[in-house]
Write a protein that holds these residues in place. Structure first.
Motif, PDB file in Angstrom:
ATOM      1  N   LEU A 118       0.869  -1.179   0.000  1.00  0.00           N
ATOM      2  CA  LEU A 118       0.000   0.000   0.000  1.00  0.00           C
ATOM      3  C   LEU A 118       0.904   1.226   0.000  1.00  0.00           C
ATOM      4  O   LEU A 118       1.787   1.347   0.839  1.00  0.00           O
ATOM      5  N   LEU A 119       0.687   2.120  -0.944  1.00  0.00           N
ATOM      6  CA  LEU A 119       1.409   3.389  -0.914  1.00  0.00           C
ATOM      7  C   LEU A 119       0.488   4.398  -0.264  1.00  0.00           C
ATOM      8  O   LEU A 119      -0.548   4.731  -0.819  1.00  0.00           O
ATOM      9  N   VAL A 120       0.836   4.860   0.916  1.00  0.00           N
ATOM     10  CA  VAL A 120      -0.071   5.757   1.628  1.00  0.00           C
ATOM     11  C   VAL A 120       0.476   7.173   1.594  1.00  0.00           C
ATOM     12  O   VAL A 120       1.635   7.416   1.922  1.00  0.00           O
ATOM     13  N   THR A 121      -0.348   8.099   1.162  1.00  0.00           N
ATOM     14  CA  THR A 121       0.028   9.505   1.221  1.00  0.00           C
ATOM     15  C   THR A 121      -0.983  10.218   2.100  1.00  0.00           C
ATOM     16  O   THR A 121      -2.101   9.740   2.271  1.00  0.00           O
ATOM     17  N   GLY A 122      -0.604  11.353   2.651  1.00  0.00           N
ATOM     18  CA  GLY A 122      -1.565  12.142   3.407  1.00  0.00           C
ATOM     19  C   GLY A 122      -1.474  11.906   4.894  1.00  0.00           C
ATOM     20  O   GLY A 122      -0.843  10.963   5.367  1.00  0.00           O
ATOM     21  N   ALA A 123      -2.153  12.796   5.647  1.00  0.00           N
ATOM     22  CA  ALA A 123      -1.912  12.873   7.083  1.00  0.00           C
ATOM     23  C   ALA A 123      -2.978  12.203   7.935  1.00  0.00           C
ATOM     24  O   ALA A 123      -3.024  12.433   9.129  1.00  0.00           O
ATOM     25  N   MET A 124      -3.828  11.368   7.360  1.00  0.00           N
ATOM     26  CA  MET A 124      -4.848  10.619   8.118  1.00  0.00           C
ATOM     27  C   MET A 124      -5.833  11.547   8.821  1.00  0.00           C
ATOM     28  O   MET A 124      -5.671  11.833   9.995  1.00  0.00           O
TER      29      MET A 124
ATOM     30  N   ILE B 102       3.867   1.487   2.701  1.00  0.00           N
ATOM     31  CA  ILE B 102       4.940   2.437   2.462  1.00  0.00           C
ATOM     32  C   ILE B 102       4.385   3.847   2.646  1.00  0.00           C
ATOM     33  O   ILE B 102       3.408   4.225   1.988  1.00  0.00           O
ATOM     34  N   ALA B 103       4.972   4.579   3.568  1.00  0.00           N
ATOM     35  CA  ALA B 103       4.496   5.933   3.847  1.00  0.00           C
ATOM     36  C   ALA B 103       5.209   6.897   2.918  1.00  0.00           C
ATOM     37  O   ALA B 103       6.433   6.955   2.903  1.00  0.00           O
ATOM     38  N   ILE B 104       4.437   7.623   2.130  1.00  0.00           N
ATOM     39  CA  ILE B 104       5.036   8.531   1.156  1.00  0.00           C
ATOM     40  C   ILE B 104       4.777   9.967   1.555  1.00  0.00           C
ATOM     41  O   ILE B 104       3.622  10.373   1.732  1.00  0.00           O
ATOM     42  N   GLY B 105       5.817  10.705   1.717  1.00  0.00           N
ATOM     43  CA  GLY B 105       5.676  12.127   2.000  1.00  0.00           C
ATOM     44  C   GLY B 105       5.725  12.438   3.483  1.00  0.00           C
ATOM     45  O   GLY B 105       5.481  11.588   4.338  1.00  0.00           O
ATOM     46  N   ALA B 106       6.046  13.672   3.774  1.00  0.00           N
ATOM     47  CA  ALA B 106       6.144  14.111   5.159  1.00  0.00           C
ATOM     48  C   ALA B 106       4.841  13.857   5.899  1.00  0.00           C
ATOM     49  O   ALA B 106       4.848  13.483   7.077  1.00  0.00           O
ATOM     50  N   CYS B 107       3.714  14.037   5.223  1.00  0.00           N
ATOM     51  CA  CYS B 107       2.427  13.853   5.877  1.00  0.00           C
ATOM     52  C   CYS B 107       2.259  12.445   6.406  1.00  0.00           C
ATOM     53  O   CYS B 107       1.900  12.238   7.560  1.00  0.00           O
ATOM     54  N   ALA B 108       2.502  11.450   5.545  1.00  0.00           N
ATOM     55  CA  ALA B 108       2.293  10.072   5.966  1.00  0.00           C
ATOM     56  C   ALA B 108       3.348   9.645   6.967  1.00  0.00           C
ATOM     57  O   ALA B 108       3.095   8.827   7.837  1.00  0.00           O
ATOM     58  N   CYS B 109       4.556  10.209   6.859  1.00  0.00           N
ATOM     59  CA  CYS B 109       5.620   9.816   7.786  1.00  0.00           C
ATOM     60  C   CYS B 109       5.346  10.337   9.186  1.00  0.00           C
ATOM     61  O   CYS B 109       5.663   9.687  10.168  1.00  0.00           O
TER      62      CYS B 109
ATOM     63  N   PRO C 209      -0.707   9.641  13.532  1.00  0.00           N
ATOM     64  CA  PRO C 209       0.175   9.357  12.399  1.00  0.00           C
ATOM     65  C   PRO C 209      -0.051   7.938  11.910  1.00  0.00           C
ATOM     66  O   PRO C 209      -0.539   7.082  12.661  1.00  0.00           O
ATOM     67  N   LEU C 210       0.341   7.699  10.696  1.00  0.00           N
ATOM     68  CA  LEU C 210       0.085   6.406  10.060  1.00  0.00           C
ATOM     69  C   LEU C 210       0.609   5.229  10.862  1.00  0.00           C
ATOM     70  O   LEU C 210      -0.083   4.237  11.065  1.00  0.00           O
ATOM     71  N   ASP C 211       1.849   5.347  11.386  1.00  0.00           N
ATOM     72  CA  ASP C 211       2.413   4.156  12.038  1.00  0.00           C
ATOM     73  C   ASP C 211       1.792   3.882  13.398  1.00  0.00           C
ATOM     74  O   ASP C 211       1.927   2.781  13.927  1.00  0.00           O
ATOM     75  N   GLU C 212       1.091   4.859  13.957  1.00  0.00           N
ATOM     76  CA  GLU C 212       0.372   4.564  15.200  1.00  0.00           C
ATOM     77  C   GLU C 212      -1.020   4.014  14.911  1.00  0.00           C
ATOM     78  O   GLU C 212      -1.602   3.310  15.720  1.00  0.00           O
ATOM     79  N   LEU C 213      -1.508   4.359  13.744  1.00  0.00           N
ATOM     80  CA  LEU C 213      -2.853   3.942  13.373  1.00  0.00           C
ATOM     81  C   LEU C 213      -2.891   2.451  13.045  1.00  0.00           C
ATOM     82  O   LEU C 213      -3.797   1.726  13.439  1.00  0.00           O
ATOM     83  N   LEU C 214      -1.867   1.985  12.319  1.00  0.00           N
ATOM     84  CA  LEU C 214      -1.823   0.583  11.911  1.00  0.00           C
ATOM     85  C   LEU C 214      -1.100  -0.216  12.990  1.00  0.00           C
ATOM     86  O   LEU C 214      -0.420   0.354  13.834  1.00  0.00           O
TER      87      LEU C 214
END
Ligand code: SF4
Lengths: 402, 134
Positions: free
Chosen positions: B56-62, B84-91, B105-110
């Motif tokens: 999954l290529l994830v962009t954006g800030a959730m 894969i987190a793409i961009g400052a937003c997803a990171c 943030p994405l890595d706390e969500l998943l």
């Protein structure tokens, strides 16, 4: 919608909701009876990031970076409108001439790559992947120019209240001129490809018509209104930056169908190239920043012509170093409702391109599903819709003996 | 996860999720498909359904509306599936950090550890994405 049709025959096709080409992804719900679209609902707010609220706790300078990130494509139009609002709030700042020219150059480069991007996507929806690849290939030199001039492919961070952040290096101008000349030939080729192709004529002419009256009633903006014969362009009507110092034309068309919208956008590319050439040639020397010291209490309004139409920013200051209210009105907000006038009564094979004609939507490619309103069962996916659209092109091509 | 990641990255089929960003990243993802960069050279294909995807290529800030949807998409994906987190937003939510509309943030969500790669930048250049995918 009338209520006397049995629900079995009416289906609802949601398109969306994620729609990354706008700051507001939206969900279209197409109500269809058989093949005909009878109603359309639009739901927005899926990409809400609370930018207006965030802007209230940033300083005036920081807000520019935030505003840039409203949209990855219009990343210069929004800051231009915003800084004009701030300058208005300061009671009219004398922005240095050179800064105005630089703003114009960047804004037009942005329009150029945005229109090419749209052309490519429109081609994809119609099953002309060649146009998709061409459009995006020709867009790359524009992004290269942006990168050389500003340091980034998107989000240039060039605009600041009172002027621009960085100067342009005149030693780069000859190569920019050269690449724009090449691009001009390529855009002409694209225009030729669209105007000479009988299938595209059959596919695009007379569908999704937005009449002049409707365009005015719905307050359509930008290329959408210009394709319907309304010459609404803030660059001409209320000139800002250096638009009143260069020679260019407002492109309009008469019929307001998808074909006209395509042609208006492509011809605007040529105008943009013309404007950039002139700005680079006539760029005056001097300062690039008026160095605003503080923003007095008050309010200001700024506008700019984004690739999709007029964008308006409103700021209110209480004399501190951040705005206490920041309001943004993006062009798509006004253009979306025109779908009511254009898409109803058309067949679903044309719906994708009509909805795309106000501005593209590639994400819906993956995320469309048709739900039978009676049984709530998914009967058709986004891919199928695009496939239907592409098959229609193929069929037409056969019928025309090509 | 080492071997799995290696096996999956040979010719990843990717699904692109845009979750409350500015679309600068999304356009650069799409740009990777077009003639200049052409990631299909490496066997990477953008697929239309998450069930076919290796990554999954994830962009954006959730934001609130899309975070739920992203979780749902991850649940539907066939495992193992790389994220894969793409961009400052997803990171790390990037410029939108602190907004009332953003959840996590994405890595706390998943679930922990599923985000395999972070490609920073605002937006990252297509070259960076290709390097990240490889
Ligand atoms: S990282 Fe930057 S370019 Fe990417 S979605 Fe976020 S704000 Fe936009």
């Amino acid at each position: 919608m009338s209520n006397n049709t049995p629900p079995k025959t009416r289906s609802v096709i949601p398109i969306g909701p994620f729609h990354p080409l706008q700051e507001e992804p939206e969900l279209f719900r197409l109500h269809v009876e058989g093949e005909t679209v009878v109603d359309v609902d639009v739901e927005i707010g899926w990409n809400h990031r609370g930018i207006e609220k965030l802007a209230e706790d940033r300083t005036w300078d920081q807000v520019t970076f935030l505003i840039e990130r409203i949209c990855g494509i219009c990343s210069t139009s929004h800051p231009i409108a915003y800084v004009q609002a701030v300058e208005d709030c300061c009671g009219g700042v004398d922005v240095p001439e050179r800064a105005l020219y630089i703003r114009t150059v960047i804004a037009e480069l942005e329009r150029l790559h945005s229109h090419l991007l749209w052309t490519g996507l429109a081609g994809h929806f119609l099953g002309y992947n060649t146009i998709f690849m061409w459009g995006w290939k020709y867009r790359e030199p524009v992004l290269d120019i942006c990168e050389e001039l500003t340091g980034n492919r998107n989000h240039y961070a060039m605009i600041k209240p009172g002027g621009v952040r960085r100067d342009l290096d005149p030693s780069l101008f000859p190569s920019v001129h050269k690449r724009l000349d090449e691009l001009k030939k390529q855009v002409e080729l694209l225009i030729g490809a669209v105007t000479d192709d009988p299938v595209l004529h059959a596919r695009l002419k007379g569908i999704g018509v937005l009449t002049k009256e409707d365009a005015i009633d719905y307050c359509a903006l930008g290329p959408v209104s210009r394709a319907s014969g309304v010459p609404a362009d803030v660059r001409r009507n209320h000139p800002y930056a250096a638009y009143d110092r260069v020679d260019w034309d407002v492109i309009t068309a008469e019929k307001g169908d998808v074909y006209d919208k395509t042609i208006v956008r492509l011809l605007e590319c040529l105008e943009s190239i013309k404007i950039i050439h002139q700005c680079l040639d006539n760029m005056p020397e001097g300062e690039i920043d008026a160095k605003i010291e503080e923003v007095p209490p008050g309010e200001g309004i700024g506008h700019g012509e984004a690739p999709r139409g007029e964008t308006i920013h409103y700021v209110r200051s209480d004399g501190t170093n951040s705005p206490i209210r920041h309001k943004v009105r993006a062009p798509t907000y006004m253009n979306l409702p025109t779908c009511k006038a254009t898409v109803i009564g058309e067949s679903i094979t044309d719906a994708t391109i009509i909805l795309a004609a106000i501005d593209p939507c590639y994400c819906c490619t993956e995320r469309t599903a048709a739900i039978d309103a009676g049984s709530k069962k998914t009967i058709m996916t986004g891919k199928d819709l695009i496939r239907l659209s592409q098959e229609k092109t193929l069929r037409l091509r056969k019928e025309l003996g090509l | 996860m080492g071997v799995t990641v290696k096996a999956l990255m040979k010719s990843p089929w990717v699904f692109h999720v845009s979750a409350g960003g500015c679309n600068g990243c999304d356009i650069e993802v799409l740009d990777c498909l077009t003639p200049r960069f052409d990631i299909e050279r490496f066997g990477a294909v953008l697929v239309g359904s998450v069930r076919h995807a290796d990554a999954l290529l994830v962009t954006g800030a959730m934001n609130r509306k899309s975070a739920y949807r992203l979780k749902e998409l991850y649940r539907q994906a066939a495992k193992p599936c790389l994220v894969i987190a793409i961009g400052a937003c997803a990171c790390g939510q990037g410029i939108f950090r602190g907004s009332y509309a953003m959840v996590q943030p994405l890595d706390e969500l998943l679930p922990p550890g599923v985000v395999t790669a972070y490609i920073p930048g605002c937006p990252p250049k297509p070259e960076a994405m290709i390097a990240g995918l490889g």
